[in-house]
Scaffold this active site. Structure first.
Site, short mmCIF file in Angstrom:
data_model
loop_
_atom_site.label_atom_id
_atom_site.label_comp_id
_atom_site.label_asym_id
_atom_site.label_seq_id
_atom_site.Cartn_x
_atom_site.Cartn_y
_atom_site.Cartn_z
N HIS A 20 0.85 -1.19 0.00
CA HIS A 20 0.00 0.00 0.00
C HIS A 20 0.88 1.24 0.00
O HIS A 20 2.09 1.17 0.22
CB HIS A 20 -0.99 0.02 1.18
CG HIS A 20 -0.43 0.46 2.49
ND1 HIS A 20 -1.22 0.96 3.52
CD2 HIS A 20 0.83 0.51 2.97
CE1 HIS A 20 -0.47 1.27 4.55
NE2 HIS A 20 0.78 1.02 4.26
N CYS A 31 5.58 6.89 4.17
CA CYS A 31 4.46 6.01 3.81
C CYS A 31 3.72 6.49 2.57
O CYS A 31 2.77 5.85 2.11
CB CYS A 31 3.51 5.87 4.99
SG CYS A 31 4.35 5.12 6.39
N HIS A 35 4.93 0.46 -0.25
CA HIS A 35 5.67 -0.45 0.61
C HIS A 35 4.69 -1.54 1.07
O HIS A 35 3.51 -1.49 0.72
CB HIS A 35 6.26 0.31 1.82
CG HIS A 35 5.23 0.98 2.66
ND1 HIS A 35 4.67 2.19 2.33
CD2 HIS A 35 4.63 0.59 3.81
CE1 HIS A 35 3.77 2.52 3.25
NE2 HIS A 35 3.72 1.56 4.15
N HIS A 37 3.27 -4.58 4.12
CA HIS A 37 3.15 -4.98 5.53
C HIS A 37 2.70 -6.44 5.60
O HIS A 37 2.00 -6.93 4.72
CB HIS A 37 2.11 -4.15 6.28
CG HIS A 37 2.47 -2.71 6.43
ND1 HIS A 37 3.43 -2.27 7.31
CD2 HIS A 37 2.01 -1.60 5.81
CE1 HIS A 37 3.53 -0.96 7.24
NE2 HIS A 37 2.69 -0.52 6.33
N HIS A 75 -1.93 -10.32 -0.80
CA HIS A 75 -1.05 -10.16 -1.96
C HIS A 75 -1.61 -9.22 -3.02
O HIS A 75 -1.36 -9.42 -4.22
CB HIS A 75 -0.65 -11.52 -2.55
CG HIS A 75 0.36 -12.25 -1.71
ND1 HIS A 75 0.04 -12.89 -0.53
CD2 HIS A 75 1.69 -12.39 -1.85
CE1 HIS A 75 1.13 -13.41 -0.01
NE2 HIS A 75 2.15 -13.11 -0.77
N GLU A 114 -0.83 -3.18 11.53
CA GLU A 114 0.11 -2.95 10.43
C GLU A 114 1.48 -3.49 10.78
O GLU A 114 2.23 -3.90 9.90
CB GLU A 114 0.25 -1.45 10.16
CG GLU A 114 -0.72 -0.94 9.14
CD GLU A 114 -0.29 0.38 8.54
OE1 GLU A 114 0.64 1.03 9.04
OE2 GLU A 114 -0.94 0.75 7.57
N1 LIG Z 1 -2.68 6.31 12.53
C1 LIG Z 1 -1.94 5.74 11.54
N2 LIG Z 1 -0.66 6.11 11.38
C2 LIG Z 1 0.08 5.53 10.42
C3 LIG Z 1 -0.47 4.56 9.59
C4 LIG Z 1 -1.84 4.21 9.77
O1 LIG Z 1 -2.40 3.36 9.06
N3 LIG Z 1 -2.53 4.81 10.75
N4 LIG Z 1 0.30 3.97 8.65
C5 LIG Z 1 1.57 4.28 8.47
C6 LIG Z 1 2.36 3.57 7.41
O2 LIG Z 1 1.58 2.59 6.78
C7 LIG Z 1 3.69 2.95 7.86
O3 LIG Z 1 4.12 2.07 6.85
C8 LIG Z 1 3.64 2.20 9.18
O4 LIG Z 1 4.54 1.12 9.23
P1 LIG Z 1 6.09 1.22 9.55
O5 LIG Z 1 6.72 2.30 8.77
O6 LIG Z 1 6.63 -0.15 9.34
O7 LIG Z 1 6.07 1.62 11.08
P2 LIG Z 1 7.19 1.54 12.14
O8 LIG Z 1 7.37 2.90 12.70
O9 LIG Z 1 6.80 0.50 13.12
O10 LIG Z 1 8.49 1.10 11.36
P3 LIG Z 1 9.95 0.96 11.89
O11 LIG Z 1 10.73 0.60 10.67
O12 LIG Z 1 9.92 -0.15 12.93
O13 LIG Z 1 10.33 2.27 12.50
C9 LIG Z 1 2.23 5.31 9.27
N5 LIG Z 1 1.37 5.89 10.26
ZN LIG Z 2 2.31 1.22 5.56
#
Ligand SMILES: Nc1nc2c(c(=O)[nH]1)N=C([C@H](O)[C@H](O)COP(=O)(O)OP(=O)(O)OP(=O)(O)O)CN2
Ligand SMILES: [Zn+2]
Length: 125
Positions: A20, A31, A35, A37, A75, A114
């Site tokens: 997504h 984001c 990328h 999940h 997927h 996520e």
């Molecule tokens: N309230 C929300 N905030 C965020 C969402 C969401 O859906 N609701 N989504 C995102 C992104 O999808 C982002 O990809 C989150 O995943 P990730 O980057 O893996 O998050 P982490 O901080 O846990 O990653 P690390 O690599 O461990 O730092 C963002 N915000």
């Molecule tokens: Zn994401």
């Protein structure tokens, strides 16, 4: 005097892999880029235990209701799924609720993880 059946919550979990991007965050937000999940979904049902079966609901029935939705998510790029053009965890949880609740009226909550540490939870309303 008969003892009333206890009310419990039961939860069935599911996992799926999907890509997504979030089109409404600033360009500088990571984001915004495509990328992926490993998502986890938890469907929680609340109700009285059926004294005949010992179930609030059969986990197999929850799996059967969710299977066609899982097939639409696993997927895929979630932005391409109808109704998920902005696929935040929050919007995915509401999307799932709207499609599961009619088939499982005991649905009390939908969680969408996520990451193992971040989830959105929708309980209707
Ligand atoms: N309230 C929300 N905030 C965020 C969402 C969401 O859906 N609701 N989504 C995102 C992104 O999808 C982002 O990809 C989150 O995943 P990730 O980057 O893996 O998050 P982490 O901080 O846990 O990653 P690390 O690599 O461990 O730092 C963002 N915000
Ligand atoms: Zn994401």
């Amino acid at each position: 005097m008969t003892t009333p059946a206890p009310t419990l919550r039961i939860t069935q979990g599911f996992t799926f892999e999907a890509a997504h991007f979030l089109p409404r965050v600033p360009d500088t937000h990571r984001c915004r880029r495509m990328h992926g999940h490993s998502y986890k979904v938890e469907l929680t049902l609340e109700g009285a235990v059926d004294p005949a079966t010992g179930f609030v609901a059969d986990f197999f029935d929850i799996e059967a209701v969710f299977a066609p939705l899982l097939a639409r998510l696993d997927h895929y790029c979630l932005n391409d799924v109808e109704g998920l053009d902005n696929p935040t965890a929050e919007n995915i949880a509401v999307w799932i609720w709207a499609r599961v609740k009619p088939a499982l009226p005991q649905l009390a909550g939908v969680r969408v993880y996520e990451t193992p540490l971040s989830f959105a939870e929708y309980a209707g309303g």
